[in-house]
Scaffold this motif. Sequence first.
Motif, PDB file in Angstrom:
ATOM      1  N   HIS A  50      33.827 -25.131  13.691  1.00 27.06           N
ATOM      2  CA  HIS A  50      33.261 -24.285  12.637  1.00 27.06           C
ATOM      3  C   HIS A  50      33.391 -22.812  13.017  1.00 27.06           C
ATOM      4  O   HIS A  50      33.793 -21.979  12.195  1.00 27.06           O
ATOM      5  N   TYR A  51      33.047 -22.495  14.253  1.00 23.87           N
ATOM      6  CA  TYR A  51      33.150 -21.107  14.710  1.00 23.87           C
ATOM      7  C   TYR A  51      34.602 -20.638  14.660  1.00 23.87           C
ATOM      8  O   TYR A  51      34.895 -19.532  14.200  1.00 23.87           O
ATOM      9  N   LYS A  52      35.487 -21.490  15.117  1.00 24.24           N
ATOM     10  CA  LYS A  52      36.910 -21.141  15.163  1.00 24.24           C
ATOM     11  C   LYS A  52      37.476 -20.911  13.765  1.00 24.24           C
ATOM     12  O   LYS A  52      38.110 -19.891  13.506  1.00 24.24           O
ATOM     13  N   LYS A  53      37.241 -21.829  12.862  1.00 22.40           N
ATOM     14  CA  LYS A  53      37.878 -21.769  11.544  1.00 22.40           C
ATOM     15  C   LYS A  53      37.151 -20.869  10.548  1.00 22.40           C
ATOM     16  O   LYS A  53      37.789 -20.163   9.777  1.00 22.40           O
ATOM     17  N   ASN A  54      35.829 -20.904  10.534  1.00 19.11           N
ATOM     18  CA  ASN A  54      35.084 -20.208   9.488  1.00 19.11           C
ATOM     19  C   ASN A  54      34.550 -18.841   9.880  1.00 19.11           C
ATOM     20  O   ASN A  54      34.237 -18.037   9.016  1.00 19.11           O
ATOM     21  N   ILE A  55      34.395 -18.583  11.157  1.00 20.04           N
ATOM     22  CA  ILE A  55      33.776 -17.325  11.573  1.00 20.04           C
ATOM     23  C   ILE A  55      34.775 -16.416  12.287  1.00 20.04           C
ATOM     24  O   ILE A  55      34.766 -15.208  12.098  1.00 20.04           O
ATOM     25  N   ASN A  56      35.666 -16.984  13.067  1.00 17.22           N
ATOM     26  CA  ASN A  56      36.522 -16.171  13.941  1.00 17.22           C
ATOM     27  C   ASN A  56      38.000 -16.233  13.545  1.00 17.22           C
ATOM     28  O   ASN A  56      38.865 -16.080  14.404  1.00 17.22           O
ATOM     29  N   ASN A  57      38.289 -16.500  12.294  1.00 14.43           N
ATOM     30  CA  ASN A  57      39.660 -16.443  11.767  1.00 14.43           C
ATOM     31  C   ASN A  57      40.664 -17.318  12.521  1.00 14.43           C
ATOM     32  O   ASN A  57      41.803 -16.920  12.741  1.00 14.43           O
ATOM     33  N   GLY A  58      40.246 -18.505  12.927  1.00 16.66           N
ATOM     34  CA  GLY A  58      41.156 -19.440  13.577  1.00 16.66           C
ATOM     35  C   GLY A  58      41.291 -19.256  15.080  1.00 16.66           C
ATOM     36  O   GLY A  58      42.132 -19.892  15.705  1.00 16.66           O
ATOM     37  N   PHE A  59      40.474 -18.416  15.668  1.00 19.89           N
ATOM     38  CA  PHE A  59      40.550 -18.166  17.112  1.00 19.89           C
ATOM     39  C   PHE A  59      39.226 -18.515  17.774  1.00 19.89           C
ATOM     40  O   PHE A  59      38.160 -18.292  17.208  1.00 19.89           O
ATOM     41  N   ILE A  60      39.313 -19.063  18.961  1.00 26.90           N
ATOM     42  CA  ILE A  60      38.121 -19.293  19.784  1.00 26.90           C
ATOM     43  C   ILE A  60      38.558 -19.242  21.241  1.00 26.90           C
ATOM     44  O   ILE A  60      39.545 -19.868  21.626  1.00 26.90           O
ATOM     45  N   SER A  61      37.852 -18.466  22.018  1.00 26.69           N
ATOM     46  CA  SER A  61      38.168 -18.392  23.446  1.00 26.69           C
ATOM     47  C   SER A  61      37.404 -19.489  24.182  1.00 26.69           C
ATOM     48  O   SER A  61      36.509 -20.128  23.632  1.00 26.69           O
ATOM     49  N   PHE A  62      37.764 -19.656  25.422  1.00 29.31           N
ATOM     50  CA  PHE A  62      37.097 -20.656  26.253  1.00 29.31           C
ATOM     51  C   PHE A  62      35.610 -20.325  26.389  1.00 29.31           C
ATOM     52  O   PHE A  62      34.752 -21.201  26.265  1.00 29.31           O
ATOM     53  N   SER A  63      35.292 -19.055  26.623  1.00 31.02           N
ATOM     54  CA  SER A  63      33.888 -18.659  26.790  1.00 31.02           C
ATOM     55  C   SER A  63      33.102 -18.814  25.492  1.00 31.02           C
ATOM     56  O   SER A  63      31.921 -19.165  25.514  1.00 31.02           O
ATOM     57  N   GLU A  64      33.738 -18.550  24.350  1.00 37.86           N
ATOM     58  CA  GLU A  64      33.052 -18.725  23.067  1.00 37.86           C
ATOM     59  C   GLU A  64      32.737 -20.194  22.817  1.00 37.86           C
ATOM     60  O   GLU A  64      31.670 -20.530  22.296  1.00 37.86           O
ATOM     61  N   SER A  65      33.642 -21.069  23.194  1.00 37.86           N
ATOM     62  CA  SER A  65      33.354 -22.498  23.017  1.00 37.86           C
ATOM     63  C   SER A  65      32.252 -22.952  23.972  1.00 37.86           C
ATOM     64  O   SER A  65      31.434 -23.799  23.615  1.00 37.86           O
ATOM     65  N   LEU A  66      32.206 -22.382  25.171  1.00 43.96           N
ATOM     66  CA  LEU A  66      31.113 -22.703  26.093  1.00 43.96           C
ATOM     67  C   LEU A  66      29.774 -22.250  25.514  1.00 43.96           C
ATOM     68  O   LEU A  66      28.789 -22.998  25.545  1.00 43.96           O
TER      69      LEU A  66
ATOM     70  N   SER B  31      31.352 -28.977  26.745  1.00 44.94           N
ATOM     71  CA  SER B  31      31.939 -27.741  26.222  1.00 44.94           C
ATOM     72  C   SER B  31      33.157 -27.322  27.031  1.00 44.94           C
ATOM     73  O   SER B  31      34.103 -26.761  26.477  1.00 44.94           O
ATOM     74  N   LEU B  32      33.118 -27.574  28.316  1.00 45.23           N
ATOM     75  CA  LEU B  32      34.291 -27.277  29.150  1.00 45.23           C
ATOM     76  C   LEU B  32      35.493 -28.094  28.688  1.00 45.23           C
ATOM     77  O   LEU B  32      36.602 -27.575  28.554  1.00 45.23           O
ATOM     78  N   ILE B  33      35.255 -29.355  28.429  1.00 50.11           N
ATOM     79  CA  ILE B  33      36.337 -30.242  27.996  1.00 50.11           C
ATOM     80  C   ILE B  33      36.833 -29.860  26.602  1.00 50.11           C
ATOM     81  O   ILE B  33      38.029 -29.681  26.376  1.00 50.11           O
ATOM     82  N   ILE B  34      35.897 -29.723  25.672  1.00 55.05           N
ATOM     83  CA  ILE B  34      36.276 -29.401  24.291  1.00 55.05           C
ATOM     84  C   ILE B  34      36.886 -28.009  24.209  1.00 55.05           C
ATOM     85  O   ILE B  34      37.865 -27.795  23.495  1.00 55.05           O
TER      86      ILE B  34
END
Length: 177
Positions: free
Chosen positions: A65-81, A165-168
């Motif tokens: 959700h964060y990647k697609k709807n909030i951050n324009n298709g981008f997510i860093s490793f730290s953001e996913s953590l 979160s590390l894995i995902i």
Amino acid sequence: MDAKISPAKSGTLYGVLFGVIMILEFVIMYVIGMKSLVDTSVGTIVNVANYLVLPILFIFLGCNHYKKNINNGFISFSESLKTGVSITVVAGLIYALFSVIFNFIFPDFINEMLEITKSQMITQNPNITDKELEMGLGMVRKFMNPFIVFPVTLVMYALIGLIYSLIIGAIIKNDKP
């Protein structure tokens, strides 16, 4: 200019949903009767759901959700953590609060769980001495104390969130060029 939503804040809704689902599972098991479910696979299924399936599902959904709807298709490793850990910490907080409140409202619940544990200990080890039985039940009683349950639940779910979160995060990360 739009205010940027933090990864942790974006995961709050998924954490609330996760916590509410765990509470519903608990309430359903309590209403049905925990004693009748002890020797069945229902308890195992609920544990697998709460510690494996649901955290992975909600962390994945929250990060996606964060990647697609909030951050324009981008997510860093730290953001996913940040997203994943916030989801599990919120869920753990909700579940721990419920557990503490439930034990204050229904103080007999602890005694019921101790009786179930006692019968399981005797069934698994018929030669157990009274001293060993009381020592084991004493440990269980200590871990049912609200002042222990609350922080242990939070830490446990934070660690679960960190690991998943590390894995995902490693799988779905897509850094901005």
